[in-house]
Design a protein around this motif. Structure first.
Motif, PDB file in Angstrom:
ATOM      1  N   ARG A 150       0.841  -1.205   0.000  1.00  0.00           N
ATOM      2  CA  ARG A 150       0.000   0.000   0.000  1.00  0.00           C
ATOM      3  C   ARG A 150       0.870   1.247   0.000  1.00  0.00           C
ATOM      4  NH1 ARG A 150      -3.239  -2.059   5.042  1.00  0.00           N
ATOM      5  NH2 ARG A 150      -1.373  -1.174   5.918  1.00  0.00           N
ATOM      6  N   GLY A 151       0.697   2.082  -1.012  1.00  0.00           N
ATOM      7  CA  GLY A 151       1.394   3.350  -1.080  1.00  0.00           C
ATOM      8  C   GLY A 151       2.692   3.373  -1.861  1.00  0.00           C
ATOM      9  N   ASN A 152       3.216   2.213  -2.289  1.00  0.00           N
ATOM     10  CA  ASN A 152       4.493   2.241  -2.998  1.00  0.00           C
ATOM     11  C   ASN A 152       4.413   3.007  -4.322  1.00  0.00           C
ATOM     12  OD1 ASN A 152       3.258  -0.326  -4.244  1.00  0.00           O
ATOM     13  ND2 ASN A 152       5.115  -0.083  -5.456  1.00  0.00           N
ATOM     14  N   ARG A 153       3.274   2.956  -4.981  1.00  0.00           N
ATOM     15  CA  ARG A 153       3.132   3.663  -6.257  1.00  0.00           C
ATOM     16  C   ARG A 153       3.082   5.173  -6.059  1.00  0.00           C
ATOM     17  NH1 ARG A 153      -1.927   0.858  -8.795  1.00  0.00           N
ATOM     18  NH2 ARG A 153      -2.623   1.128  -6.667  1.00  0.00           N
ATOM     19  N   LEU A 154       2.873   5.608  -4.818  1.00  0.00           N
ATOM     20  CA  LEU A 154       2.846   7.034  -4.494  1.00  0.00           C
ATOM     21  C   LEU A 154       4.127   7.480  -3.792  1.00  0.00           C
ATOM     22  CD1 LEU A 154      -0.837   7.114  -3.245  1.00  0.00           C
ATOM     23  CD2 LEU A 154       0.032   8.027  -5.399  1.00  0.00           C
ATOM     24  N   GLY A 155       5.110   6.575  -3.723  1.00  0.00           N
ATOM     25  CA  GLY A 155       6.392   6.902  -3.113  1.00  0.00           C
ATOM     26  C   GLY A 155       6.377   6.910  -1.597  1.00  0.00           C
ATOM     27  N   MET A 156       5.425   6.209  -1.005  1.00  0.00           N
ATOM     28  CA  MET A 156       5.316   6.173   0.452  1.00  0.00           C
ATOM     29  C   MET A 156       6.049   4.958   1.001  1.00  0.00           C
ATOM     30  SD  MET A 156       1.323   7.253   0.630  1.00  0.00           S
ATOM     31  CE  MET A 156       1.261   7.587   2.376  1.00  0.00           C
ATOM     32  N   PRO A 157       6.556   5.039   2.237  1.00  0.00           N
ATOM     33  CA  PRO A 157       7.234   3.878   2.828  1.00  0.00           C
ATOM     34  C   PRO A 157       6.254   2.751   3.138  1.00  0.00           C
ATOM     35  CG  PRO A 157       7.036   5.633   4.443  1.00  0.00           C
ATOM     36  CD  PRO A 157       6.534   6.193   3.143  1.00  0.00           C
ATOM     37  N   GLU A 158       6.794   1.563   3.287  1.00  0.00           N
ATOM     38  CA  GLU A 158       5.943   0.405   3.587  1.00  0.00           C
ATOM     39  C   GLU A 158       5.468   0.400   5.036  1.00  0.00           C
ATOM     40  OE1 GLU A 158       5.933  -4.446   2.927  1.00  0.00           O
ATOM     41  OE2 GLU A 158       7.741  -3.298   2.514  1.00  0.00           O
ATOM     42  N   HIS A 159       6.326   0.845   5.952  1.00  0.00           N
ATOM     43  CA  HIS A 159       6.011   0.832   7.387  1.00  0.00           C
ATOM     44  C   HIS A 159       6.405   2.158   8.022  1.00  0.00           C
ATOM     45  CE1 HIS A 159       5.344  -3.477   7.129  1.00  0.00           C
ATOM     46  NE2 HIS A 159       6.509  -3.602   6.544  1.00  0.00           N
ATOM     47  N   GLY A 160       5.837   2.438   9.189  1.00  0.00           N
ATOM     48  CA  GLY A 160       6.234   3.602   9.977  1.00  0.00           C
ATOM     49  C   GLY A 160       5.593   4.902   9.522  1.00  0.00           C
ATOM     50  N   PRO A 161       6.126   6.027  10.008  1.00  0.00           N
ATOM     51  CA  PRO A 161       5.576   7.336   9.663  1.00  0.00           C
ATOM     52  C   PRO A 161       5.570   7.573   8.148  1.00  0.00           C
ATOM     53  CG  PRO A 161       7.131   7.534  11.472  1.00  0.00           C
ATOM     54  CD  PRO A 161       7.239   6.130  10.953  1.00  0.00           C
ATOM     55  N   GLY A 162       4.456   8.106   7.656  1.00  0.00           N
ATOM     56  CA  GLY A 162       4.327   8.364   6.227  1.00  0.00           C
ATOM     57  C   GLY A 162       3.768   7.209   5.432  1.00  0.00           C
ATOM     58  N   SER A 163       3.611   6.040   6.067  1.00  0.00           N
ATOM     59  CA  SER A 163       3.051   4.883   5.357  1.00  0.00           C
ATOM     60  C   SER A 163       1.523   4.940   5.397  1.00  0.00           C
ATOM     61  CB  SER A 163       3.537   3.576   5.996  1.00  0.00           C
ATOM     62  OG  SER A 163       3.047   3.452   7.320  1.00  0.00           O
ATOM     63  N   VAL A 164       0.892   4.129   4.567  1.00  0.00           N
ATOM     64  CA  VAL A 164      -0.570   4.092   4.518  1.00  0.00           C
ATOM     65  C   VAL A 164      -1.078   3.274   5.710  1.00  0.00           C
ATOM     66  CG1 VAL A 164      -2.578   3.361   3.172  1.00  0.00           C
ATOM     67  CG2 VAL A 164      -0.568   4.279   2.005  1.00  0.00           C
ATOM     68  N   PRO A 165      -1.925   3.868   6.549  1.00  0.00           N
ATOM     69  CA  PRO A 165      -2.438   3.130   7.711  1.00  0.00           C
ATOM     70  C   PRO A 165      -3.492   2.104   7.302  1.00  0.00           C
ATOM     71  CG  PRO A 165      -3.444   5.283   7.616  1.00  0.00           C
ATOM     72  CD  PRO A 165      -2.431   5.228   6.499  1.00  0.00           C
ATOM     73  N   GLY A 166      -3.705   1.143   8.169  1.00  0.00           N
ATOM     74  CA  GLY A 166      -4.733   0.149   7.928  1.00  0.00           C
ATOM     75  C   GLY A 166      -6.128   0.720   8.131  1.00  0.00           C
ATOM     76  N   VAL A 167      -7.107  -0.064   7.757  1.00  0.00           N
ATOM     77  CA  VAL A 167      -8.500   0.364   7.858  1.00  0.00           C
ATOM     78  C   VAL A 167      -8.890   0.589   9.317  1.00  0.00           C
ATOM     79  CG1 VAL A 167     -10.892  -0.315   7.411  1.00  0.00           C
ATOM     80  CG2 VAL A 167      -9.125  -0.790   5.716  1.00  0.00           C
ATOM     81  N   GLY A 168      -8.427  -0.239  10.230  1.00  0.00           N
ATOM     82  CA  GLY A 168      -8.780  -0.110  11.642  1.00  0.00           C
ATOM     83  C   GLY A 168      -8.371   1.220  12.229  1.00  0.00           C
TER      84      GLY A 168
END
Length: 149
Positions: free
Chosen positions: A16-34
């Motif tokens: 989630r988010g790699n196509r937008l240049g976001m990291p996989e984990h941690g700050p700046g990554s896409v959060p889960g639905v919960g």
């Protein structure tokens, strides 16, 4: 073998988010639905409390309850647009550890993007239809994405 589709490697989905240049984990990554639902629930409860106080009426009064429900949606819209425009997050989102950021794929001014995003979120359906990056239709139209703080 390699990529046979002709698409650049960066355009392929890996997380989630790699196509937008976001990291996989941690700050700046896409959060889960919960995490996102928690922020939304906290914001909604806060707006419902404010709307109930504004609507007045006796406890258990169906007319006051109906007024408070519609008023809560209006309070939520105003609250979300104002706080997202000023801070990029709301109280509930902040507690849940998420914020809204621009992706740069829409040339909308930030206040307009937040208004469009919030109004579509109030319709509910655009928010529950999302892509592999967990961007709801409301985020895609506004050119935004929710990311972890």
């Amino acid at each position: 073998m390699g990529d046979t589709t002709g698409a650049p490697q960066d355009a392929q989905f890996r997380y989630r988010g790699n196509r937008l240049g976001m990291p996989e984990h941690g700050p700046g990554s896409v959060p889960g639905v919960g995490r996102r639902l928690l922020g939304l629930l906290l914001d909604w409860l806060l707006c419902l409390l404010v709307a109930s106080a504004l609507a007045g009426g006796a406890p258990g009064d169906p007319a006051a309850s109906a007024t408070a429900s519609w008023l809560a949606l209006l309070v939520f819209a105003i609250y979300s647009i104002a706080l997202l425009t000023l801070f990029g997050t709301t109280l509930g989102k902040r507690i849940a550890g998420v914020e809204v950021a621009a992706t740069g794929d829409r040339p909308l001014p930030w206040p307009v993007a937040m208004a469009v995003r919030t109004l579509l979120l109030c319709l509910v359906i655009p928010a529950v239809v999302y892509d592999r990056d967990h961007r709801g239709l409301h985020d895609r139209v506004a050119g935004t994405i929710t990311r972890r703080l």
